[in-house]
Enzyme design. Structure first.
Site, PDB file in Angstrom:
ATOM      1  N   SER A  94      38.871   8.047  36.073  1.00 18.90           N
ATOM      2  CA  SER A  94      38.548   7.685  34.697  1.00 18.90           C
ATOM      3  C   SER A  94      39.728   7.994  33.771  1.00 18.90           C
ATOM      4  O   SER A  94      40.818   7.490  33.988  1.00 18.90           O
ATOM      5  CB  SER A  94      37.264   8.401  34.259  1.00 18.90           C
ATOM      6  OG  SER A  94      36.793   7.873  33.061  1.00 18.90           O
ATOM      7  N   ASP A 192      29.132   0.560  38.122  1.00 13.95           N
ATOM      8  CA  ASP A 192      29.645   1.073  36.856  1.00 13.95           C
ATOM      9  C   ASP A 192      29.580  -0.045  35.810  1.00 13.95           C
ATOM     10  O   ASP A 192      29.283  -1.194  36.129  1.00 13.95           O
ATOM     11  CB  ASP A 192      31.101   1.530  37.062  1.00 13.95           C
ATOM     12  CG  ASP A 192      31.544   2.584  36.059  1.00 13.95           C
ATOM     13  OD1 ASP A 192      30.765   2.884  35.133  1.00 13.95           O
ATOM     14  OD2 ASP A 192      32.660   3.106  36.214  1.00 13.95           O
ATOM     15  N   HIS A 222      30.172   5.609  38.104  1.00 16.20           N
ATOM     16  CA  HIS A 222      31.451   5.990  37.518  1.00 16.20           C
ATOM     17  C   HIS A 222      32.143   7.121  38.290  1.00 16.20           C
ATOM     18  O   HIS A 222      33.338   7.059  38.562  1.00 16.20           O
ATOM     19  CB  HIS A 222      31.228   6.404  36.066  1.00 16.20           C
ATOM     20  CG  HIS A 222      32.497   6.534  35.291  1.00 16.20           C
ATOM     21  ND1 HIS A 222      33.316   5.443  35.029  1.00 16.20           N
ATOM     22  CD2 HIS A 222      33.104   7.610  34.738  1.00 16.20           C
ATOM     23  CE1 HIS A 222      34.377   5.857  34.336  1.00 16.20           C
ATOM     24  NE2 HIS A 222      34.268   7.158  34.151  1.00 16.20           N
TER      25      HIS A 222
END
Length: 248
Positions: A94, A192, A222
């Site tokens: 991320s 996601d 995620h």
């Protein structure tokens, strides 16, 4: 009130190839432990820095800026260099993946793996992430609903300069993808938000290297390092690392 024990950076020593592991925003190094143990078992040394303010109270978190977190990344890279590692790959999840791309643009690196990377995030979205973190943190501290609501109001009035700065850092990093020449593996979860698949495609198209692959995982949301596809994710990352001919 319960005093929460903050997570720590960790260093798992394995072989002479090193991996820098970068966790995501508002999260911590625990997200990277399973992957790190797996890589260590397969002869890699893994270091995961903890970004300043992460794992602390949300109020403390907001007193730090992306420039502080980037410095933590640079210090982690330097720590591996100081330990004598010459070959270093970087893996980021991320917003840690944004840093991994930045490492690939600015430092001597042998390979890059990104997971669930956004090509753009508004400061207001990042603020929501902080609020979500804050609520969970305050509940774990054992505060009651009334107390939490009062503190959340205070938190909502805190300046979000650091989050505006983070939005800019993401944009700047994405604008410089053509500077990335290292081999790269771009991973995302099919479960996601669609943004992440789109982001993966943009990154794939924009990097300079032709040694690039992209993959979506059917059962992953995620947090890919702790999701249902963890075994596949770990194996694919190991295969990518093992295939980097420049290790030798």
């Amino acid at each position: 009130m319960m005093k929460l024990v903050p997570p720590k950076p960790f260093f798992y020593k394995g072989g002479e190839k090193a991996v820098l592991l970068l966790h995501s925003f508002t999260s911590n190094t625990n997200d990277m432990k399973k992957l790190a143990k797996y890589l260590q078992e397969n002869n890699y040394s893994c270091y995961a820095p903890l970004y300043s303010g992460h794992g602390l109270t949300p109020e403390e978190l907001l007193t730090y800026r992306p420039s502080d977190w980037w410095q933590d990344v640079l210090n982690g890279y330097q720590l591996l260099k100081d330990e004598g590692f010459e070959k270093i790959a970087v893996i980021g999840l991320s917003l840690g993946g944004v840093f991994a791309l930045k490492v690939g643009q600015e430092l001597e690196i042998n390979g890059v793996v990104t997971m669930s990377v956004p090509i753009h995030r508004e400061a207001t979205f990042l603020q929501k992430r902080v609020f979500h973190y804050a609520k969970g943190y305050k509940q774990l501290e054992g505060k009651n609903e009334e107390q939490i609501n009062l503190e959340m109001i205070h938190l909502q009035n805190m300046p979000i300069d650091s989050l505006n700065e983070f939005q800019q850092l993401i944009d700047l990093t994405m604008n410089k993808l053509a500077l990335l020449n290292s081999p790269i593996r771009i991973l995302y979860g099919e479960l996601d938000e669609p943004l992440y698949k789109e982001s993966a495609e943009v990154i794939f198209q924009s990097v300079a290297t032709n040694r690039k692959t992209m993959k979506g995982y059917p059962n992953s949301k995620h947090l890919m390092t702790l999701g249902t596809d963890i075994n596949d994710v770990n194996k694919d990352i190991l295969t990518f690392l093992n295939d980097l001919t420049w290790w030798f």
